[in-house]
Design a protein around this motif. Structure first.
Motif, PDB file in Angstrom:
ATOM      1  N   GLU A   1      36.847  38.901  44.945  1.00  0.00           N
ATOM      2  CA  GLU A   1      35.506  39.293  44.672  1.00  0.00           C
ATOM      3  C   GLU A   1      35.294  40.480  43.937  1.00  0.00           C
ATOM      4  OE1 GLU A   1      32.302  37.947  45.385  1.00  0.00           O
ATOM      5  OE2 GLU A   1      33.236  35.906  45.580  1.00  0.00           O
TER       6      GLU A   1
ATOM      7  N   MET B   1      37.140  41.567  41.502  1.00  0.00           N
ATOM      8  CA  MET B   1      37.394  41.293  39.976  1.00  0.00           C
ATOM      9  C   MET B   1      36.232  41.290  39.153  1.00  0.00           C
ATOM     10  SD  MET B   1      39.778  38.503  38.068  1.00  0.00           S
ATOM     11  CE  MET B   1      39.956  38.482  36.457  1.00  0.00           C
ATOM     12  N   LYS B   2      35.206  40.698  39.496  1.00  0.00           N
ATOM     13  CA  LYS B   2      33.965  40.483  38.827  1.00  0.00           C
ATOM     14  C   LYS B   2      33.620  41.811  38.231  1.00  0.00           C
ATOM     15  CE  LYS B   2      30.887  40.127  42.560  1.00  0.00           C
ATOM     16  NZ  LYS B   2      29.961  39.253  43.319  1.00  0.00           N
ATOM     17  N   ASP B   3      33.660  42.883  38.934  1.00  0.00           N
ATOM     18  CA  ASP B   3      33.105  44.252  38.333  1.00  0.00           C
ATOM     19  C   ASP B   3      33.936  45.109  37.721  1.00  0.00           C
ATOM     20  OD1 ASP B   3      30.548  43.542  39.556  1.00  0.00           O
ATOM     21  OD2 ASP B   3      31.125  44.179  41.636  1.00  0.00           O
TER      22      ASP B   3
ATOM     23  N   LYS C   1      35.374  43.932  31.360  1.00  0.00           N
ATOM     24  CA  LYS C   1      34.553  43.528  32.460  1.00  0.00           C
ATOM     25  C   LYS C   1      33.832  42.198  32.122  1.00  0.00           C
ATOM     26  CE  LYS C   1      32.784  48.162  33.963  1.00  0.00           C
ATOM     27  NZ  LYS C   1      31.626  49.050  34.188  1.00  0.00           N
TER      28      LYS C   1
ATOM     29  N   ASN D   1      36.705  39.804  32.692  1.00  0.00           N
ATOM     30  CA  ASN D   1      37.106  39.393  34.138  1.00  0.00           C
ATOM     31  C   ASN D   1      35.973  38.805  34.773  1.00  0.00           C
ATOM     32  OD1 ASN D   1      39.513  40.802  33.961  1.00  0.00           O
ATOM     33  ND2 ASN D   1      38.748  42.876  34.577  1.00  0.00           N
ATOM     34  N   LEU D   2      34.712  39.014  34.499  1.00  0.00           N
ATOM     35  CA  LEU D   2      33.762  38.300  34.825  1.00  0.00           C
ATOM     36  C   LEU D   2      34.065  36.521  34.596  1.00  0.00           C
ATOM     37  CD1 LEU D   2      31.125  38.107  36.642  1.00  0.00           C
ATOM     38  CD2 LEU D   2      29.828  38.622  34.752  1.00  0.00           C
ATOM     39  N   LYS D   3      34.334  36.452  33.305  1.00  0.00           N
ATOM     40  CA  LYS D   3      34.298  35.014  32.844  1.00  0.00           C
ATOM     41  C   LYS D   3      35.584  34.155  33.736  1.00  0.00           C
ATOM     42  CE  LYS D   3      35.825  32.773  28.653  1.00  0.00           C
ATOM     43  NZ  LYS D   3      35.974  32.962  27.214  1.00  0.00           N
TER      44      LYS D   3
ATOM     45  N   TYR E   1      36.462  35.064  36.795  1.00  0.00           N
ATOM     46  CA  TYR E   1      36.105  35.188  38.056  1.00  0.00           C
ATOM     47  C   TYR E   1      35.358  33.913  38.203  1.00  0.00           C
ATOM     48  CZ  TYR E   1      33.211  36.083  41.970  1.00  0.00           C
ATOM     49  OH  TYR E   1      32.529  35.916  43.214  1.00  0.00           O
ATOM     50  N   ASN E   2      34.536  33.754  37.142  1.00  0.00           N
ATOM     51  CA  ASN E   2      33.463  32.558  37.363  1.00  0.00           C
ATOM     52  C   ASN E   2      34.137  31.170  37.381  1.00  0.00           C
ATOM     53  OD1 ASN E   2      31.138  33.911  37.753  1.00  0.00           O
ATOM     54  ND2 ASN E   2      30.666  34.445  35.639  1.00  0.00           N
TER      55      ASN E   2
ATOM     56  N   LYS F   1      35.929  30.775  40.548  1.00  0.00           N
ATOM     57  CA  LYS F   1      35.064  30.295  41.566  1.00  0.00           C
ATOM     58  C   LYS F   1      34.617  28.673  41.293  1.00  0.00           C
ATOM     59  CE  LYS F   1      32.988  32.646  44.147  1.00  0.00           C
ATOM     60  NZ  LYS F   1      33.471  33.231  45.674  1.00  0.00           N
TER      61      LYS F   1
END
Length: 151
Positions: A120, A122-124, A132, A135-137, A139-140, A143
């Motif tokens: 969790e 990682m997304k930030d 960032k 990392n959000l990519k 993460y998504n 998930k």
């Protein structure tokens, strides 16, 4: 429940100390940043990415609880997986069974829970906006993969 028919006999996947020991011995890897991924984490993460070689690794480890004389050879596990893939005309069900066997096992439950808790964060993370966003990519994507595998 993950069950695989090998040479006419049904085998149940089990997550045990023997699973973890074999995973560590045979399947530990390094990630893109050269960080050591333990064997369990390597198998777990690669099941999320639908890696066929790690589906085989899962079954190799999940049958390690059997005695040496009862455990099917890796080639027999491969053949059984190919047979299921041909029967199902897909790998999705095999991956769901394998992932859920690990994700929901009493043995690995805490490790999996801690992984997602840490994940969790990682997304930030990232030093730049580009990092960032990347990392959000990731993460998504992971998930979403977990959601697909646990439905």
């Amino acid at each position: 429940m993950a069950i695989l028919e090998i040479n006419g006999k049904d085998y149940e996947a089990k997550c045990t100390f023997k699973f973890e020991r074999l995973a560590e011995k045979k399947y530990a890897e390094k990630d893109k940043s050269e960080n050591e991924l333990g064997g369990f984490m390597s198998v777990y993460m690669n099941l999320l990415q639908y890696s066929n070689k790690h589906l085989l690794a899962f079954w190799d480890c999940a049958l390690e609880y059997l005695s040496k004389s009862d455990k099917p050879k890796i080639e027999d596990i491969e053949e059984a997986l190919m047979k299921r893939i041909e029967e199902d005309d897909d790998t999705e069900k095999l991956f769901k069974e394998a992932f859920n066997a690990v994700d929901q096992s009493g043995f690995f439950k805490k490790q999996a829970k801690n992984f997602w808790k840490d994940f969790e964060l990682m997304k930030d993370l990232g030093k730049t906006e580009e990092e960032k966003a990347e990392n959000l990519k990731v993460y998504n994507a992971l998930k979403e993969a977990r959601s697909e595998l646990t439905e």
